[in-house]
Scaffold this motif. Structure first.
Motif, PDB file in Angstrom:
ATOM      1  N   SER A  64      51.391 -16.895  41.650  1.00 24.18           N
ATOM      2  CA  SER A  64      50.360 -16.862  42.698  1.00 24.18           C
ATOM      3  C   SER A  64      48.994 -16.506  42.150  1.00 24.18           C
ATOM      4  CB  SER A  64      50.741 -15.852  43.793  1.00 24.18           C
ATOM      5  OG  SER A  64      52.028 -16.110  44.247  1.00 24.18           O
ATOM      6  N   LYS A  67      47.262 -21.195  40.069  1.00 26.56           N
ATOM      7  CA  LYS A  67      47.444 -22.264  39.070  1.00 26.56           C
ATOM      8  C   LYS A  67      47.508 -23.633  39.745  1.00 26.56           C
ATOM      9  CE  LYS A  67      51.333 -20.710  37.343  1.00 26.56           C
ATOM     10  NZ  LYS A  67      51.575 -19.465  38.122  1.00 26.56           N
ATOM     11  N   SER A  68      48.413 -23.753  40.714  1.00 22.99           N
ATOM     12  CA  SER A  68      48.591 -25.047  41.372  1.00 22.99           C
ATOM     13  C   SER A  68      47.297 -25.466  42.054  1.00 22.99           C
ATOM     14  CB  SER A  68      49.708 -24.974  42.397  1.00 22.99           C
ATOM     15  OG  SER A  68      50.899 -24.572  41.756  1.00 22.99           O
ATOM     16  N   THR A  69      46.635 -24.475  42.669  1.00 22.84           N
ATOM     17  CA  THR A  69      45.373 -24.773  43.343  1.00 22.84           C
ATOM     18  C   THR A  69      44.367 -25.359  42.343  1.00 22.84           C
ATOM     19  OG1 THR A  69      45.809 -22.872  44.774  1.00 22.84           O
ATOM     20  CG2 THR A  69      43.579 -23.776  44.806  1.00 22.84           C
ATOM     21  N   MET A  82      51.162 -21.885  46.936  1.00 29.22           N
ATOM     22  CA  MET A  82      51.911 -20.831  47.614  1.00 29.22           C
ATOM     23  C   MET A  82      51.786 -20.950  49.130  1.00 29.22           C
ATOM     24  SD  MET A  82      51.525 -16.774  47.187  1.00 29.22           S
ATOM     25  CE  MET A  82      50.553 -16.642  48.673  1.00 29.22           C
ATOM     26  N   ASN A  83      50.598 -21.330  49.569  1.00 33.25           N
ATOM     27  CA  ASN A  83      50.381 -21.447  51.005  1.00 33.25           C
ATOM     28  C   ASN A  83      51.369 -22.418  51.634  1.00 33.25           C
ATOM     29  OD1 ASN A  83      48.169 -19.792  50.519  1.00 33.25           O
ATOM     30  ND2 ASN A  83      46.887 -21.586  50.042  1.00 33.25           N
ATOM     31  N   ASP A 191      38.074 -16.374  39.296  1.00 35.04           N
ATOM     32  CA  ASP A 191      37.193 -15.476  40.034  1.00 35.04           C
ATOM     33  C   ASP A 191      36.100 -14.943  39.119  1.00 35.04           C
ATOM     34  OD1 ASP A 191      38.837 -16.025  42.084  1.00 35.04           O
ATOM     35  OD2 ASP A 191      39.590 -13.990  42.396  1.00 35.04           O
ATOM     36  N   PHE A 241      37.723 -19.436  44.318  1.00 37.22           N
ATOM     37  CA  PHE A 241      38.062 -20.694  44.970  1.00 37.22           C
ATOM     38  C   PHE A 241      37.636 -20.702  46.438  1.00 37.22           C
ATOM     39  CE2 PHE A 241      41.592 -22.564  47.593  1.00 37.22           C
ATOM     40  CZ  PHE A 241      41.196 -23.895  47.478  1.00 37.22           C
TER      41      PHE A 241
HETATM   42  P1  GDP Z   1      50.259 -20.400  41.760  1.00 34.90           P
HETATM   43  O1  GDP Z   1      51.520 -19.752  42.190  1.00 34.90           O
HETATM   44  O2  GDP Z   1      49.729 -19.746  40.557  1.00 34.90           O
HETATM   45  O3  GDP Z   1      50.413 -21.846  41.600  1.00 34.90           O
HETATM   46  O4  GDP Z   1      49.157 -20.129  42.859  1.00 34.90           O
HETATM   47  P2  GDP Z   1      48.772 -21.023  44.072  1.00 34.90           P
HETATM   48  O5  GDP Z   1      47.893 -22.119  43.617  1.00 34.90           O
HETATM   49  O6  GDP Z   1      49.978 -21.373  44.802  1.00 34.90           O
HETATM   50  O7  GDP Z   1      47.831 -20.025  44.885  1.00 34.90           O
HETATM   51  C1  GDP Z   1      48.270 -18.750  45.219  1.00 34.90           C
HETATM   52  C2  GDP Z   1      47.305 -18.130  46.210  1.00 34.90           C
HETATM   53  O8  GDP Z   1      46.072 -17.869  45.560  1.00 34.90           O
HETATM   54  C3  GDP Z   1      46.988 -19.039  47.356  1.00 34.90           C
HETATM   55  O9  GDP Z   1      46.985 -18.311  48.562  1.00 34.90           O
HETATM   56  C4  GDP Z   1      45.612 -19.550  47.048  1.00 34.90           C
HETATM   57  O10 GDP Z   1      44.850 -19.806  48.211  1.00 34.90           O
HETATM   58  C5  GDP Z   1      45.001 -18.440  46.285  1.00 34.90           C
HETATM   59  N1  GDP Z   1      43.978 -18.873  45.392  1.00 34.90           N
HETATM   60  C6  GDP Z   1      43.904 -20.110  44.846  1.00 34.90           C
HETATM   61  N2  GDP Z   1      42.844 -20.194  44.021  1.00 34.90           N
HETATM   62  C7  GDP Z   1      42.272 -18.965  44.047  1.00 34.90           C
HETATM   63  C8  GDP Z   1      41.120 -18.439  43.404  1.00 34.90           C
HETATM   64  O11 GDP Z   1      40.399 -19.108  42.651  1.00 34.90           O
HETATM   65  N3  GDP Z   1      40.828 -17.122  43.665  1.00 34.90           N
HETATM   66  C9  GDP Z   1      41.594 -16.391  44.478  1.00 34.90           C
HETATM   67  N4  GDP Z   1      41.259 -15.125  44.636  1.00 34.90           N
HETATM   68  N5  GDP Z   1      42.649 -16.860  45.134  1.00 34.90           N
HETATM   69  C10 GDP Z   1      42.993 -18.147  44.901  1.00 34.90           C
END
Ligand code: GDP
Ligand code: MG
Length: 699
Positions: A64, A67-69, A82-83, A191, A241
């Protein structure tokens, strides 16, 4: 992560889609939830990719962490965030992959996203996280490392511990001192506020990495290896983000440009040497996963080599099969179609370079040599066959015989050895110049050329050997014929008188005669030298055979005078010679002057001399010693053979058992028969003589 709820809320409303979403390329799972390699999906996925040029990148970072974002916004992929997981109630883990066609060059960008189950610190999950990271590292050109700006410098916090373990295992499993492939670690600082220059973060991270590298357990061969031997480093900052979405997207766009222009891939100047073609990538990653999941102590180069070997062999086999088909009719006449065959070979090699040349240089070169060798062997078989047919045995044999036995050639070169030598050199020259037309290093290997020449020359030599044997036989026959003639002539005279030293005299004559005949082949130093192509050993056995044949010849002559009939004639002749002829003045005896009792005495003494001669003759002589001093062979070597020969002949006329050792040539029974006949004959002569004496006394 405290912001996540807010972020989730904001995401749907604020998030723009700066990159066109990938329509056709939904993500597939490379490593499934149950941690197995998803071959059934990957194979068709890879096969469906048209342009085979590609790059592989992946991302690593804690759960979370966005990464995926980031990937979705960078490349338009649709990795589950994650959302979405929360909204769909799914928690999956595994490694996902999407393909993005790079707009500038149509190359494929294979993007892998690692997904773990969220939050819970189970050791099982940690294990998967490690394996996934190792897999990403071993199969990607670029590994993006996702870190929060506020966690830089906090060793535990930004997953340095995990990286350390992964690097360590990576070294043990996948690296050796030869490996030239470098992975770019692209730190994406999330960030990123912008107050601290990226350079400062870079220094901090580099220090941390250096420290970590020092602490890593390295294999023996890599003790002195530096971090930079395996990794290049780049750093990029990404604003929040949600709160700075525009700037976030801008940063994404900037980095995307670097990907699209392939700028980021040019960090590793060796990558073209080591990169696998896409058709080998599946096999390679499959093997990597096997190694990683079973943690076998295998190394990455080995895996790459194995794949390269398998694939290049496969290509080479296909090309060789094609060559076999397309060269089939051409090879039937190698000489005529030489150029076309050459072109075919070149085509095959070119095709091999095109598909096989994409694999590791060393493996490719090795397989190329194999392919050439296979083709050469095929060519060789046909060439040697067509040559065999062309210079058919008859032609060679005939021309060899011609060059050896034509009168004018014999006249010019009397020695058979010299003539043979001339034949060999002439053939060698002719054959080589003939072959040179077809022989090309590529078409026929040096080895094969030598084989052809050797094969041909050994054939020529074998024909010459046959000729040599014939010549040797001829010579032996000629020599014995001469010898036979002389002995016959000698015996004719010698047996006409009952000389007591028959055997001793014959021996002396035989030796003299043999030496005279052999003299033609005796060199100045006194050694025997036949004009034949013999080795020392062969000469020895030839001489032995010759010597044996001499004795056979001798024996034949003796046999000629050993029949009952012949012996009776001989004895009668002997008797007549000494009885009727006055030995002193070599004139006919004047029996008119001799008294009857004297004549009776003379008759008896003459008859006794003849009978003595017969006794002596019948005893024979040890012929095996007769060649002593003539040849350089021990009589013992000959004795057994001569005795066998001799007793053969003796037994044929004998009803007695022969012990094989005695030299007796006429048995007692035969002697008795000869003497009976002889007595009858000489009695008649003596009777007639008596009559002459009586008549003359009455006159
Ligand atoms: P992953 O598990 O690493 O793939 O993370 P996700 O992409 O699923 O994102 C996890 C959470 O972090 C989500 O609720 C996103 O909205 C949030 N998120 C995504 N990008 C950012 C960012 O650049 N900064 C912050 N603070 N939160 C983010
Ligand atoms: Mg994710």
């Amino acid at each position: 992560m405290t912001e996540s709820a807010t972020a989730h809320d904001l995401e749907d409303s604020v998030l723009k889609t700066p990159v066109e979403k990938l329509e056709n390329q939904d993500a597939i799972q490379v490593i499934t939830d149950d941690q197995s390699y998803n071959e059934s999906e990957i194979v068709p996925f890879v096969n469906n990719i048209n342009d085979k040029d590609y790059h592989v990148i992946s991302i690593f970072g804690s759960q979370s962490s966005g990464k995926s974002t980031l990937l979705n916004n960078l490349f338009g992929t649709k990795f589950q965030t994650m959302n979405e997981q929360i909204s769909r109630g799914q928690t999956t883990k595994g490694i996902w992959m999407s393909n993005r066609i790079m707009p500038e060059n149509n190359k494929n960008l294979l993007i892998m996203d690692v997904e773990g189950s969220d939050g819970i610190e189970k050791s099982e999950d940690k294990d998967f996280e490690r394996k996934a990271c190792l897999f990403a590292l071993s199969s990607s050109e670029i590994l993006m490392v996702n870190v929060w700006e506020n966690q830089i410098g906090l060793y535990q916090g930004n997953n340095m511990e995990l990286l350390k373990i992964v690097f360590e295992v990576n070294l043990q499993l996948f690296q050796d001192s030869e490996s030239s492939k470098k992975v770019l670690l692209l730190f994406v600082i999330r960030d990123y506020i912008g107050n601290t220059p990226l350079e400062a973060h870079k220094t901090t991270l580099c220090n941390e990495l250096d420290k970590m590298w020092e602490g890593i357990k390295k294999p023996e061969s890599l003790q002195d290896a530096k971090f930079t031997d395996f990794f290049d480093l780049e750093f990029r900052g990404f604003p929040h983000f949600v709160f700075q979405n525009d700037k976030f997207l801008e940063a994404c766009s900037n980095l995307r440009t670097e990907f699209d222009s392939e700028k980021v891939f040019n960090h590793d100047k060796y990558k073209f040497n080591t990169k696998l073609p896409l058709d080998g990538w599946e096999m390679y990653t499959n093997n990597c996963w096997k190694v990683i999941s079973s943690s076998e102590q295998l190394d990455l180069p080995t895996q790459q080599i194995l794949v390269a070997k398998f694939k290049t062999k496969e290509i080479a086999n296909k090309l060789f099969d094609e060559y076999k088909v397309s060269s089939k009719t051409l090879l039937l006449d190698f000489g005529k179609n030489y150029e076309s065959i050459y072109n075919l070979l070149n085509q095959a090699l070119l095709a091999f370079k095109e598909s096989g040349g994409r694999y590791m240089e060393s493996v490719y070169s090795e397989e190329k040599l194999n392919l050439i060798k296979e083709i050469q062997t095929l060519n060789f078989e046909h060439l040697s066959k067509s040559i065999d047919e062309k210079i058919h045995e008859n032609i060679i044999s005939k021309s060899i015989q011609n060059s050896l036995s034509k009168k004018e050639i014999i006249k010019a070169t009397p020695s058979f050895v010299d003539r043979s030598f001339n034949v060999v050199t002439a053939f060698e020259k002719e054959y080589e110049s003939e072959l040179i037309v077809y022989l090309d290093k590529e078409l026929i290997s040096q080895e094969h050329q030598t084989l052809l020449v050797d094969g041909f020359m050994s054939y020529v030599k074998s024909v010459l050997e046959e000729e040599n044997k014939k010549e040797a036989n001829k010579l032996k026959k000629k020599l014995n014929k001469e010898l036979f003639k002389e002995i016959e002539e000698y015996l004719e005279i010698s047996v006409s008188k009952p000389d007591e030293d028959f055997w001793a005299d014959l021996k002396v004559f035989y030796k003299k005669s043999l030496n005279k005949t052999l003299k033609k082949y005796t060199q100045k130093d006194g050694s025997l030298k036949f004009p034949l192509n013999f080795t020392d050993e062969e000469t020895q056995s030839y001489i032995k055979q010759l010597s044996l044949d001499n004795i056979k010849t001798l024996n034949k002559s003796i046999k000629g005078i050993s029949s009952v009939q012949k012996l009776v004639l001989i004895l009668e002749e002997q008797y007549k010679n000494i009885f009727l002829t006055d030995q002193e003045n070599q004139a006919p005896r004047m029996f008119e002057m001799i008294s009857l009792p004297d004549m009776e005495n003379l008759h008896h003494s003459c008859k006794a001399r003849c009978e003595n001669w017969l006794q002596q003759f019948s005893k024979g002589s040890d012929l095996s010693t007769w060649n002593d001093d003539v040849y350089d062979i021990k009589s013992e070597d000959l004795r057994s053979q001569v005795t066998a020969e001799y007793s053969d002949y003796s037994a044929s006329d004998s009803e007695d058992e022969d012990d094989g050792q005695s030299t007796t040539i006429i048995n007692d029974l035969k002697i008795k028969r000869v003497l009976q006949e002889f007595t009858k004959k000489v009695n008649i002569i003596s009777l007639q003589t008596k009559r002459i004496i009586v008549q003359s006394s009455m006159n």
